[in-house]
Design an enzyme around this catalytic site. Structure first.
Site: not given
Length: 264
Positions: A50, A61
């Protein structure tokens, strides 16, 4: 068309393992090194890669990944570098490559053009964290045309109706978010992940991989008691940052060791 990602998960299952999905940001610490890192990850136990092109507003994130993506942007990463990287990585390893991208860059590039260029580069599909199936008609059409995988996210807060929509429109696997909030390492994974995976199974999902908060082999093994795959990001980015390619290889092997299921 057969999903290369689903096939990789099934191949792991046939070997008595769960799948190890490894995340790395593209362009960190620079483009060449990020290509090398992806190859290192594939060669040390990852079943699916990924890869995240850096984005200026990464809503999901955590700190370590944000720092890496900011460094990549500061180093001059451009969207087109995504396809250069995927092409080089898939030339060197057979592990399927999913691009984890926020939706705005795809829109700006052009959905069909993005799909065509990803396919030409050897990519397997997209993970799209900030677009839902009901808003993704053009991407669903483009991916059906190209045979690329569509990985949508399911969260503990998703309604049954939402889960049905996600299962119906996802290929490869359903990205099962273990906790609400940003990525990063957590000492204890939520029971919510187990509950959510059970709900997905009840509603017909055949491939569910759990991500967000998994950082060691013990947590990988714990997740694989009920899920088809474990997705690890922050621990790998930290290993690359602190130990370079060798540190990344060591961490990847350690995590992969957690994928072997005990005989029943």
């Amino acid at each position: 068309m057969t999903s290369r990602v689903a096939a990789a998960i099934d191949a792991a299952r046939a070997e008595g393992r769960g799948a190890f999905v490894g995340y790395l940001p593209l362009g960190y610490p620079d483009l060449e090194a990020s290509i090398e890192a992806a190859v290192t990850l594939a060669e040390n136990g990852a079943d699916v890669l990924e890869l995240g092109p850096p984005y200026s507003d990464p809503v999901m994130d955590g700190t370590i990944i944000q720092e890496a993506t900011q460094a990549a942007l500061a180093g001059g990463f451009r969207l087109r570098d995504t396809f250069t990287a995927v092409r080089e990585i898939t030339r060197r390893v057979d592990v399927p490559v999913l691009v984890m991208t926020y939706w705005n860059p795809v829109l700006q590039y052009g959905i069909d053009r993005y799909a065509d260029d990803l396919l030409a580069a050897g990519g397997a599909g997209l993970i799209t964290p900030d677009i839902t199936p009901d808003a993704a008609a053009e991407w669903i059409a483009a991916s059906r045309r190209t045979g690329l995988d569509r990985v949508f996210l399911a969260a503990p807060t998703s309604t049954d109706e939402r889960l049905d929509l996600i299962i119906e429109n996802s290929t490869g696997f359903v990205y099962t978010v273990s906790t609400m909030g940003i990525t990063g390492e957590r000492a204890q994974l939520d029971a919510a992940a187990r509950t959510l995976t059970a709900r997905l199974r009840d509603r017909g999902a055949t491939h569910a991989c759990v991500g967000i908060g998994i950082s060691n082999a013990e947590q990988v093994a714990g997740v694989l008691e009920y899920a088809d795959g474990a997705i690890v990001g922050t621990a790998l980015v930290r290993a690359l940052r602190d130990g370079g390619q060798d540190g990344l290889a060591d961490t990847a092997r350690a995590l992969a060791a957690g994928t072997v299921r005990a005989a029943n």
